[in-house]
Design a protein around this motif. Structure first.
Motif, PDB file in Angstrom:
ATOM      1  N   ALA A 132       0.829  -1.210   0.000  1.00 33.61           N
ATOM      2  CA  ALA A 132       0.000   0.000   0.000  1.00 33.61           C
ATOM      3  C   ALA A 132       0.863   1.259   0.000  1.00 33.61           C
ATOM      4  N   LEU A 133       1.934   1.248   0.777  1.00 36.06           N
ATOM      5  CA  LEU A 133       2.835   2.399   0.809  1.00 36.06           C
ATOM      6  C   LEU A 133       3.509   2.606  -0.545  1.00 36.06           C
ATOM      7  N   GLY A 134       3.804   1.515  -1.225  1.00 33.46           N
ATOM      8  CA  GLY A 134       4.502   1.612  -2.493  1.00 33.46           C
ATOM      9  C   GLY A 134       3.682   2.251  -3.595  1.00 33.46           C
ATOM     10  N   ARG A 135       2.364   2.365  -3.390  1.00 35.16           N
ATOM     11  CA  ARG A 135       1.529   3.026  -4.393  1.00 35.16           C
ATOM     12  C   ARG A 135       1.531   4.550  -4.239  1.00 35.16           C
ATOM     13  N   ASP A 136       2.221   5.035  -3.225  1.00 41.43           N
ATOM     14  CA  ASP A 136       2.273   6.462  -2.962  1.00 41.43           C
ATOM     15  C   ASP A 136       3.603   7.026  -3.454  1.00 41.43           C
ATOM     16  N   ASP A 137       3.534   8.028  -4.335  1.00 40.58           N
ATOM     17  CA  ASP A 137       4.757   8.588  -4.913  1.00 40.58           C
ATOM     18  C   ASP A 137       5.680   9.152  -3.843  1.00 40.58           C
ATOM     19  N   ALA A 138       5.085   9.822  -2.831  1.00 41.78           N
ATOM     20  CA  ALA A 138       5.919  10.446  -1.803  1.00 41.78           C
ATOM     21  C   ALA A 138       6.701   9.401  -1.025  1.00 41.78           C
ATOM     22  N   THR A 139       6.070   8.281  -0.718  1.00 42.72           N
ATOM     23  CA  THR A 139       6.740   7.243   0.079  1.00 42.72           C
ATOM     24  C   THR A 139       7.884   6.607  -0.696  1.00 42.72           C
ATOM     25  N   ARG A 140       7.707   6.437  -2.002  1.00 41.97           N
ATOM     26  CA  ARG A 140       8.746   5.791  -2.814  1.00 41.97           C
ATOM     27  C   ARG A 140      10.024   6.605  -2.865  1.00 41.97           C
ATOM     28  N   ARG A 141       9.963   7.873  -2.521  1.00 42.25           N
ATOM     29  CA  ARG A 141      11.175   8.679  -2.531  1.00 42.25           C
ATOM     30  C   ARG A 141      12.088   8.363  -1.358  1.00 42.25           C
ATOM     31  N   PHE A 142      11.542   7.729  -0.308  1.00 40.68           N
ATOM     32  CA  PHE A 142      12.312   7.478   0.904  1.00 40.68           C
ATOM     33  C   PHE A 142      13.221   6.266   0.712  1.00 40.68           C
ATOM     34  N   PRO A 143      14.537   6.395   0.875  1.00 45.59           N
ATOM     35  CA  PRO A 143      15.416   5.206   0.814  1.00 45.59           C
ATOM     36  C   PRO A 143      15.032   4.170   1.860  1.00 45.59           C
ATOM     37  N   GLU A 144      14.545   4.641   3.043  1.00 47.39           N
ATOM     38  CA  GLU A 144      14.180   3.702   4.110  1.00 47.39           C
ATOM     39  C   GLU A 144      13.075   2.749   3.657  1.00 47.39           C
ATOM     40  N   PHE A 145      12.174   3.237   2.775  1.00 53.50           N
ATOM     41  CA  PHE A 145      11.099   2.363   2.291  1.00 53.50           C
ATOM     42  C   PHE A 145      11.681   1.159   1.559  1.00 53.50           C
ATOM     43  N   HIS A 146      12.634   1.408   0.680  1.00 54.50           N
ATOM     44  CA  HIS A 146      13.224   0.310  -0.103  1.00 54.50           C
ATOM     45  C   HIS A 146      14.074  -0.593   0.785  1.00 54.50           C
ATOM     46  N   GLU A 147      14.801  -0.019   1.724  1.00 50.48           N
ATOM     47  CA  GLU A 147      15.648  -0.824   2.618  1.00 50.48           C
ATOM     48  C   GLU A 147      14.784  -1.762   3.459  1.00 50.48           C
ATOM     49  N   ARG A 148      13.695  -1.229   4.036  1.00 52.03           N
ATOM     50  CA  ARG A 148      12.864  -2.050   4.920  1.00 52.03           C
ATOM     51  C   ARG A 148      12.075  -3.089   4.131  1.00 52.03           C
ATOM     52  N   PHE A 149      11.592  -2.710   2.932  1.00 48.48           N
ATOM     53  CA  PHE A 149      10.909  -3.682   2.081  1.00 48.48           C
ATOM     54  C   PHE A 149      11.883  -4.804   1.727  1.00 48.48           C
ATOM     55  N   GLY A 150      13.128  -4.422   1.416  1.00 50.56           N
ATOM     56  CA  GLY A 150      14.143  -5.440   1.132  1.00 50.56           C
ATOM     57  C   GLY A 150      14.403  -6.348   2.322  1.00 50.56           C
ATOM     58  N   ASP A 151      14.411  -5.763   3.543  1.00 49.42           N
ATOM     59  CA  ASP A 151      14.589  -6.577   4.747  1.00 49.42           C
ATOM     60  C   ASP A 151      13.485  -7.630   4.852  1.00 49.42           C
ATOM     61  N   LEU A 152      12.253  -7.214   4.569  1.00 44.55           N
ATOM     62  CA  LEU A 152      11.130  -8.158   4.633  1.00 44.55           C
ATOM     63  C   LEU A 152      11.334  -9.296   3.652  1.00 44.55           C
ATOM     64  N   LEU A 153      11.742  -8.989   2.429  1.00 41.79           N
ATOM     65  CA  LEU A 153      11.923 -10.040   1.425  1.00 41.79           C
ATOM     66  C   LEU A 153      13.059 -10.986   1.805  1.00 41.79           C
ATOM     67  N   VAL A 154      14.128 -10.463   2.388  1.00 38.79           N
ATOM     68  CA  VAL A 154      15.223 -11.329   2.846  1.00 38.79           C
ATOM     69  C   VAL A 154      14.732 -12.246   3.960  1.00 38.79           C
ATOM     70  N   ASN A 155      13.947 -11.707   4.900  1.00 40.91           N
ATOM     71  CA  ASN A 155      13.386 -12.537   5.970  1.00 40.91           C
ATOM     72  C   ASN A 155      12.554 -13.672   5.387  1.00 40.91           C
ATOM     73  N   LEU A 156      11.723 -13.347   4.396  1.00 34.34           N
ATOM     74  CA  LEU A 156      10.869 -14.362   3.776  1.00 34.34           C
ATOM     75  C   LEU A 156      11.709 -15.396   3.029  1.00 34.34           C
ATOM     76  N   ALA A 157      12.777 -14.941   2.367  1.00 40.17           N
ATOM     77  CA  ALA A 157      13.636 -15.886   1.643  1.00 40.17           C
ATOM     78  C   ALA A 157      14.286 -16.874   2.595  1.00 40.17           C
ATOM     79  N   GLU A 158      14.757 -16.397   3.732  1.00 45.90           N
ATOM     80  CA  GLU A 158      15.414 -17.286   4.693  1.00 45.90           C
ATOM     81  C   GLU A 158      14.401 -18.227   5.346  1.00 45.90           C
ATOM     82  N   LEU A 159      13.181 -17.731   5.620  1.00 45.43           N
ATOM     83  CA  LEU A 159      12.153 -18.611   6.183  1.00 45.43           C
ATOM     84  C   LEU A 159      11.751 -19.663   5.165  1.00 45.43           C
ATOM     85  N   THR A 160      11.692 -19.289   3.886  1.00 42.37           N
ATOM     86  CA  THR A 160      11.363 -20.258   2.841  1.00 42.37           C
ATOM     87  C   THR A 160      12.416 -21.358   2.774  1.00 42.37           C
ATOM     88  N   ALA A 161      13.682 -20.979   2.907  1.00 46.72           N
ATOM     89  CA  ALA A 161      14.763 -21.972   2.841  1.00 46.72           C
ATOM     90  C   ALA A 161      14.702 -22.944   3.997  1.00 46.72           C
TER      91      ALA A 161
END
Length: 959
Positions: free
Chosen positions: A864-893
């Protein structure tokens, strides 16, 4: 009896030993079947679930039968070597073979220990075991039986040692298979293995074929066999047992016969309690059994008694660390034992070896067969300590909790070691929160040592250095952000100070203007000019704050309070303003406008009675202007507007229908005729607004004098007729009023019967108008709030009109608009989503289902946050989204469940959609930040999710 107290015929958790065959009942047919199979195949695999009695079947069934000569062709001269492979199978095999009762290998003249000589022979090749037996020159009639107990340890421990461990495991299996298939020396191989490890055998050449030829799956004991296993030892010991207790034991066991060690332990405890009773004693009965806790609690109670004897504090902490080290549900989620030497336990617990020995003694006293080796074996530095059975991990409540905590701690450490490796390889960055916070908490609470960490991964030093570097980098960024927040706060303070100064200057200007008008008429023109400037400034402020926060979707306490403060300040200004004497037409007009503004303020402050009085004063002032200056049509329009607002205030006061209707009627009379010189469009909009308001009044008071739904409908239709041409102009006027009029007409028509299709069309028109308004001014929250209301009204009409699909679509549009209004500030939204990601990380060691639920919530919020142009400008948004995907990748493994895998794929799709936006050159996304995030996530992925990321990465790579 070895390891058991004299008189007690039950061994407890440990297996039966060879000299206890006179107590081994109920398994006679199984022993006969083992002997039969061993006659035709020198490799025999005894497979069964944990707790089904595999070890006892060999030690107390097969071995005594062989010594008794029941395998006639082989004879009765047997040398028995019993071992467990552990982490070093060749070393353990050599130690078992070198003993005096087996090959009796002594140290050579160079003082090389016998086990080392045997190990060297074993490692020469696949026939190493055969050659070691040949070199021992055993008597021709002697046979060798090699028992590899807990064969599954080979699979678990080789994973810990990596490629070296795998090579040793493969060589060990080849050694066993070659020895069992040759005919030069009489070597027989028997292994015991838990049935849930059958699949692991596929990795070893020749082992599946050998199992197919010789596997013996231990069958369930029948009820009669279990009865014999209970009553036989009691009878041998010269005691009796009540039939009702036997029946109770059989019923408690039920169909779960994997608990034979637990049954033996409960019987051992029951015997002890019965034997401690006063003479004369009758048969062992229910009160003895229930007094120790029964099958369910006897083991846990007994272990708690031993734990209570440990000194509180240091020794109890040592016991905890010792049992956590001896239990393994990290490498083996199914649960297994991990034998450790006394020296290793001392290093893990950071205590002297003597203290470890004292703690071990508490749990292997006579009658406490929780730890091995049994009591007669001395505890030295190299003595291997082990749980007597996995059932201790399942039944001792305290140990279950310890093991879960150990699993969680080890999981964090393994994640840390992987991240440190990836960082060293250059495929990922340092840890950030939430991983970093979890890692620092783990370090503080667990105080990990290198000896403890070595059980899971050898790169402890690198991992801790990575954690420290991550902490330093986090602190640096925090300090930078804190400094930036201080700079922003200082800027805000300057802005606030400027606004305060502006407000002060406005007040001073008003004060000076008032004083100047009183002091000298000669300066009245300048005073009036200053007063006009002040009034204009306050009027503009009032336009911003007079609208209700609920209509804007910003009705939070802080904003409501701030708005009220501004309104009250404006109110004080206007009250001072109207106290002037109306010295000329301009000042008289301004005072009339001020009275109208006071009405708006009191209405906004929820003071309806004061608002009515203000509007009545405005009516009086504009009436005087109309009478004094009949050639000025704008005064008549203003008077009509004042009557309209008076009607609004009376309508909202409640119970004042007649007065409100009179005010609206008067407004219509004043605005109904064409006034020469008046702005035709403004007059037409004012007339429509009065019609619109009177229609709402009539609809709400249908049944009173002159009020009906038909009259209300007529007013609203007339308002629409007046507004439609204005809204259709190239520069539209009154479009918002037109949308409201259509919506309210739909509300009125809906109160009648049989006109649902017309209601649907009216709501649809209101929606179309406000959709156009929100497209033109997406930041206008009032348009959006009204559009949400219109969507919901249309959805209800569509449902009533038999169009559920379209009704659902419109309701979804309403919810999307609400989400856009309710969306928090970007930084708050990112932290909110990240908190769910952290929750998933915390609970995944305890429950995969809970982790999936938390990660799903985090993904929904990030999407939902990613659909907002203002939020996408924040580097923290991409870093934290990436953290979530890494967590999911390790749980999947680690979990390999379909739900986790689907969630990971969905998350990758969501993020690649955002990344594709950056790849398309969108100015609001930093492509470099997105590319770095994708590369970090890619290092943890494989399969479909990795393919998705690769496609987007190729678009983002610098040309």
């Amino acid at each position: 009896m070895n390891g058991a107290r004299a008189g007690n015929p039950f061994p407890g958790l440990r297996p039966f030993e060879a000299d206890e065959d006179h107590l081994f009942f109920g398994r006679e047919t199984r022993v006969d079947e083992l002997l039969r199979r061993l006659r035709f195949n020198r490799f025999l695999a005894i497979v069964g679930t944990s707790g089904c009695g595999k070890s006892s079947l060999i030690r107390c069934g097969l071995v005594p039968s062989l010594h008794g000569g029941q395998m006639v062709k082989a004879g009765s001269s047997w040398r028995i070597a019993i071992m467990r492979p552990g982490g070093h199978p060749f070393r353990e095999l050599a130690a078992a073979l070198a003993g005096p009762d087996v090959l009796n290998i002594q140290a050579n003249p160079l003082n090389v220990p016998g086990p080392m000589l045997v190990e060297a022979a074993l490692r020469r090749g696949a026939r190493g075991l055969v050659e070691a037996v040949q070199q021992a020159h055993l008597p021709p009639a002697d046979n060798l039986l090699l028992v590899v107990d807990q064969f599954e340890e080979l699979f678990r421990f080789q994973k810990m040692r990596g490629s070296e461990g795998h090579a040793d495991a493969v060589g060990f299996v080849r050694l066993l298979l070659e020895a069992s298939q040759q005919a030069d020396v009489p070597v027989y191989i028997v292994i015991t293995m838990r049935s849930d490890f059958i699949g692991d055998c596929m990795e070893y050449p020749g082992l599946p074929e050998a199992l197919n030829n010789s596997q013996y799956l231990v069958p369930r004991m029948t009820r009669d066999e279990l009865r014999a296993a209970i009553t036989g030892p009691v009878a041998v010991a010269g005691a009796g047992i009540a039939p009702r207790l036997v029946q109770r034991l059989l019923n408690d066991m039920g169909s779960d016969q994997d608990q034979l060690p637990v049954l033996q332990h409960a019987l051992m405890r029951t015997w002890d309690r019965w034997a401690a009773g006063a003479e004369p004693r009758g048969p062992i009965d229910l009160d003895d059994y229930e007094g120790v806790g029964g099958l369910r609690d006897a083991l846990s109670r007994h272990a708690e008694e031993a734990f209570a004897e440990a000194s509180p504090g240091r020794q109890q902490l040592l016991v905890e660390r010792m049992f956590r080290a001896l239990s393994d549900i990290v490498d083996d989620p199914r649960g297994g034992r991990r034998p450790c030497s006394v020296a290793e336990l001392a290093a893990i617990a950071e205590v002297p070896e003597a203290e470890v020995a004292q703690a071990v003694e508490l749990f292997r006293l006579p009658g406490r067969s929780f730890l091995m080796p049994p009591v007669p074996v001395p505890l030295t530095s190299g003595t291997i300590v082990d749980l007597s059975h996995e059932s201790l991990m399942r039944c001792w409540t305290r140990l279950r909790r310890w093991v879960e905590e150990e699993r969680a701690a080890a999981t964090v450490y393994l994640r840390l070691t992987r991240a440190a490796q990836w960082f060293e390889d250059g495929t990922t960055g340092l840890w950030r929160d939430p991983e970093l916070g979890l890692g620092l908490k783990w370090r503080t609470e667990r105080h990990p040592t290198e000896a403890w960490a070595r059980r899971y991964d050898d790169s402890f030093e690198r991992a801790m250095r990575f954690l420290e570097d991550s902490e330093r980098e986090r602190d640096r960024l925090v300090n930078e952000r804190r400094a930036e927040r201080r700079r922003q706060w200082r800027r805000l303070q300057w802005v606030a100070a400027a606004l305060a100064l502006l407000l002060f200057l406005t007040g001073v200007t008003a004060y000076v203007a008032t004083r100047q008008s009183q002091r000298a008429r000669a300066e009245s023109a300048r005073a009036e000019r200053n007063l006009q400037l002040a009034r204009t400034a306050v009027d503009e402020s009032l336009l911003v704050v007079e609208r209700e926060p609920s209509r804007l979707g910003v009705d939070v306490p802080e904003i409501v309070g701030f708005r009220r403060e501004l309104l009250e300040k404006a109110q004080r200004f206007y009250l001072d303003f109207i106290r002037q004497a109306p010295q000329n037409e301009d000042l008289q007009r301004e005072i009339a406008v001020a009275q109208l503004r006071l009405g708006h303020i009191d209405r906004a402050l929820d003071a309806p009675d004061r608002a009515v009085a203000d509007y009545q004063a405005a009516v009086k002032a504009f009436a005087a202007l109309t009478q004094s200056y009949p050639a000025r049509p704008e005064y008549r329009v203003a008077l009509a507007d004042a009557y309209n607002w008076l009607g609004e205030a009376l309508r909202r006061s409640g119970g004042r229908y007649a007065e409100a209707k009179t005010a609206y009627d008067t407004a219509l009379d004043l605005a109904g005729g064409q006034l020469p010189g008046a702005d035709d469009a403004a007059q037409q909009q004012a007339l429509a607004r009065v019609r619109y308001n009177r229609g709402i009044l009539l609809a709400g008071n249908a049944g009173q004098d002159g009020a009906s739904l038909d009259a209300a409908e007529a007013d609203l239709r007339e308002a629409i007729r007046l507004l439609e041409p204005l809204a259709a102009r190239p520069a539209p006027i009154g479009a918002q009023d037109l949308g409201r009029a259509y919506n309210n007409l739909g509300n009125v028509v809906a109160l009648g019967d049989g006109r649902i299709a017309e209601v649907r069309d009216l709501y649809t028109r209101a929606v179309h108008i406000h959709e156009d308004l929100t497209r033109r001014e997406p930041t206008n929250r009032e348009y959006t709030m009204e559009l949400v209301q219109f969507y919901n009204n249309l959805s209800a009409a569509l449902r009533d009109n038999g169009e559920p699909g379209e009704a659902m679509r419109r309701n979804l549009q309403a919810r999307e608009q609400i989400e856009s209004l309710a969306r928090p500030a970007p930084s708050v939204g990112i932290e909110r989503a990240d908190s769910y990601s952290l929750q998933g990380l915390i609970v995944e060691g305890r429950s995969t289902g809970d982790a999936v639920a938390a990660y799903q919530r985090a993904l929904d919020l990030f999407a939902a946050l990613g659909r907002d142009d203002a939020t996408r400008r924040f580097p923290e948004f991409h870093e934290r989204f990436g953290d979530l995907l890494v967590n999911l990748a390790e749980l999947t493994a680690s979990s390999r469940t379909a739900a986790v895998r689907k969630l990971l794929t969905d998350g990758v799709r969501e993020y690649t959609a955002i990344a594709d936006h950056a790849a398309g050159g969108a100015a609001d996304v930093d492509a470099r930040v997105v590319r770095d995030t994708l590369m970090r996530v890619r290092a943890a992925l494989d399969g479909e999710a990795a393919t998705l990321l690769d496609e987007t990465l190729n678009k983002l790579r610098p040309q």
